[in-house]
Design an enzyme around this catalytic site. Structure first.
Site, PDB file in Angstrom:
ATOM      1  N   GLU A  86      72.204 -22.133 107.300  1.00 32.51           N
ATOM      2  CA  GLU A  86      71.301 -21.250 107.629  1.00 32.51           C
ATOM      3  C   GLU A  86      70.806 -21.008 109.245  1.00 32.51           C
ATOM      4  OE1 GLU A  86      68.088 -22.221 104.683  1.00 32.51           O
ATOM      5  OE2 GLU A  86      69.144 -21.072 103.177  1.00 32.51           O
TER       6      GLU A  86
ATOM      7  N   GLU B  75      73.312 -20.776  97.824  1.00 32.04           N
ATOM      8  CA  GLU B  75      72.199 -21.497  97.423  1.00 32.04           C
ATOM      9  C   GLU B  75      71.539 -20.510  96.564  1.00 32.04           C
ATOM     10  OE1 GLU B  75      69.689 -23.037 100.644  1.00 32.04           O
ATOM     11  OE2 GLU B  75      71.477 -24.083 101.551  1.00 32.04           O
TER      12      GLU B  75
END
Ligand SMILES: *[C@@H]1O[C@H](CO)[C@@H](O)[C@H](O)[C@H]1NC(C)=O
Ligand SMILES: *[C@@H]1O[C@H](CO)[C@@H](O)[C@H](O)[C@H]1NC(C)=O
Ligand SMILES: *[C@@H]1O[C@H](CO)[C@@H](O)[C@H](O)[C@H]1NC(C)=O
Ligand SMILES: *[C@@H]1O[C@H](CO)[C@@H](O)[C@H](O)[C@H]1NC(C)=O
Length: 545
Positions: free
Chosen positions: A79, A157
């Site tokens: 991320e 995710e």
């Protein structure tokens, strides 16, 4: 039953191996260079990254799929697009390093939330997206398509639950929402990695923290409402997800392991070992470090836990006078004592002032707690301790002694110093050690430590640091105790608490056979007196709903 559809790659049950840099995964020693720019092409950071991956990736190489192993893809960064640096040369450096050490065949990919795709994606790394069941997946997969016109849709995710922050409500995601979301993604032929499948526990000092306008430390439990519970047991969510998967892919038959046995014990009464300040020579055997202005944890190589800052009042302070640290410089909580008497707490973003009095020469002790480092978002250089010199009124306090504390070592090895048991704790107590011993039956199992009435602290079982408790703030009320931490019947187990603020009138604990992670009873914790009121603040609870 729906026909079995082939899944995209990477296939559902082969979870992508997330290789550094997972959330919270950077070592604190990087901050010993105070100007380092983490997660950028700063040469100091790249040198550390290179030396790490030059050892790690060659160990991974034989386990790549095309080399006969089971690793089908490797994630680069994590991320990264949510981090403010947005440094493409850093990402290019990582991509080049991974390629050089792993070869051309392995699929390298990135993971970002929708807002992070812009800075987190890179040509040559397969872009995947992450999101939970509440999001509009049509929209989000369309966004991934902007970056990857061909190839599998991948939710790298998929949030089966969510984590908890101290002082906020317990997070859950309903079984229905999670299963419907999964089913819809699989119908599209998308690949899915579940985060978390098993969340586990942030034992010791190992929780991370988020930043959402203010500093939000994560609880000790990382149960996450995941398909496998913190204690490792299958939950109804696991079975429901398995049913969904079975509509798309054959699943292994055969029984799942049963839940581990659980046990109850207690209540047990704990006994006062003494105030933290009484143990300073044992907690910091090498003695303090002197500095005119306070130094950070990093500057004195104290990566985790606690450090005591001590100075003496240079003049008598008759009237209650404001004690504070400019620029929100308490990272993250400070427990303040004058001549050993607990005065109250300062807290990052939350509680900035105390009012103190004291005679000239009085000892001012400020115990600093590192509550866990930022592990997501835009600020990562999260130095700990007193980041600025505190002030008392208009006076800058100088001449500090800093005691980096080795609490874990002391708890592990000490024979409790036999202080007179008649010693009554002050109220509120300030940082104080309590302990007791107990034995269990051979039939005993995993258990959950409940600390009713205690305020906030750290707890050890047989020298193993179970983590932080914060009964007064919640939502977590019990700490997971795996059975292997306890000695078999006949042997004595020892539990030690470092209570930082206030001991209950009945200093007891209990072991329960199921966790309590969602207590809203004490969830709102404020100080009854406003920052501007010149008297010692007392904690006050607002009960919830
Ligand atoms: C999801 O997004 C798509 C595309 O923007 C839109 O057409 C659809 O109505 C949205 N669905 C929901 C439930 O909001
Ligand atoms: C927390 O839970 C309570 C009770 O269920 C609810 O009233 C409150 O709105 C929740 N707070 C947040 C921020 O969601
Ligand atoms: C994060 O960094 C920004 C910019 O430097 C600052 O304004 C903010 O207070 C920081 N947040 C925390 C939690 O330290
Ligand atoms: C907390 O969790 C327990 C067990 O899952 C449940 O029975 C209870 O209703 C929950 N309480 C709140 C306030 O959500």
């Amino acid at each position: 039953m729906a026909p079995k559809k082939p899944l995209g790659l990477p296939s559902l049950l082969l979870l992508p191996l997330t290789l550094l840099l997972p959330q919270g995964g950077l070592p604190a020693w990087l901050l010993r260079k105070p100007n380092i720019r983490l997660r950028t092409s700063d040469p100091d950071f790249l040198a550390a990254v290179d030396s790490w991956f030059k050892v790690l990736l060659p160990k991974i190489y034989p386990w790549l799929y095309h080399n006969g192993g089971n690793i089908i893809s490797i994630q680069v960064e994590n991320e990264y697009g949510s981090y403010r640096a947005c440094d493409f040369s850093y990402m290019r450096h990582l991509a080049g390093l991974f390629r050089a050490l792993l070869g051309e065949k392995i699929l390298l990919f990135t993971t970002d939330g929708p807002e992070g795709l812009k800075c987190g994606s890179l040509n040559g790394l397969y872009t995947t997206i992450d999101f939970g069941p509440a999001e509009n997946m049509t929209q989000l997969f369309a966004l991934q398509r902007l970056y990857e016109p061909h190839g599998p849709l991948v939710n790298s995710e998929y949030y089966t639950g969510w984590l908890d922050y101290w002082g906020q409500n317990h997070s859950t995601r309903s079984v229905r929402a999670v299963t419907v979301g999964l089913e819809n993604m699989l119908k599209l032929g998308a690949s899915v990695n579940m985060y978390m499948f098993h969340g586990g526990t942030n034992f010791g000092y190992w929780n991370g923290a988020d930043e959402k306008g203010r500093f939000l430390p994560i609880t000790t439990s990382y149960d996450y409402d995941a398909p496998i519970s913190e204690a490792g047991d299958a939950t109804p969510k696991l079975f429901a997800l398995r049913n969904v998967i079975s509509q798309f892919q054959e699943i292994p038959l055969g029984p799942l392991p049963p839940p581990s046995p659980k046990m109850m014990l207690g209540p047990l009464t704990l006994y006062l070992d003494g105030y933290l300040l009484d143990f300073l020579h044992f907690l910091c055997p090498q003695g303090p470090i002197y500095s005119m202005l306070p130094m950070t944890f990093e500057a004195v190589k104290q990566d985790l836990g606690f450090m005591l800052y001590r100075t003496h009042l240079s003049h008598t302070v008759f009237e209650p006078t404001q004690f504070w640290v400019p620029n929100n410089g308490v990272h993250d909580r400070a427990y303040v004592m004058v001549d050993g008497v607990f005065q109250g707490v300062l807290e990052r973003n939350t509680k900035h002032k105390l009012f103190l009095t004291g005679k000239m020469g009085a000892k001012l002790d400020v115990l600093l707690e590192n509550m866990g480092r930022l592990s997501f978002g835009s600020n990562n250089s999260d130095f700990k301790g007193l980041l600025e010199a505190p002030l008392l009124g208009q006076t800058i306090l100088t001449q500090w002694l800093m005691f980096p504390l080795k609490i874990d070592k002391l708890v592990k090895w000490w024979l409790p110093l036999q202080l007179p048991k008649s010693l009554h704790p002050q109220t509120p107590s300030g940082p104080t050690f309590y302990s007791t011993t107990f034995s269990i039956l051979d039939s005993g199992g995993d258990t959950f430590l409940f600390l009713p009435g205690w305020t906030k602290g750290q707890v050890w079982i047989n020298g193993f640091n179970l983590g932080r408790y914060w009964t007064k703030r919640g939502p977590q009320q019990t700490l997971y105790v795996p059975r292997p931490l306890l000695f078999p019947s006949g042997a004595l187990n020892k539990i030690t608490l470092l209570e930082l603020e206030n001991v209950p009138p009945e200093p007891q604990i209990q072991f329960l056979d199921s966790p309590i992670l969602n207590s809203t009873l004490h969830k709102t914790y404020i100080y009854s007196l406003s920052d501007d009121t010149p008297s010692a603040p007392q904690p006050m609870e607002l009960s919830g709903h």
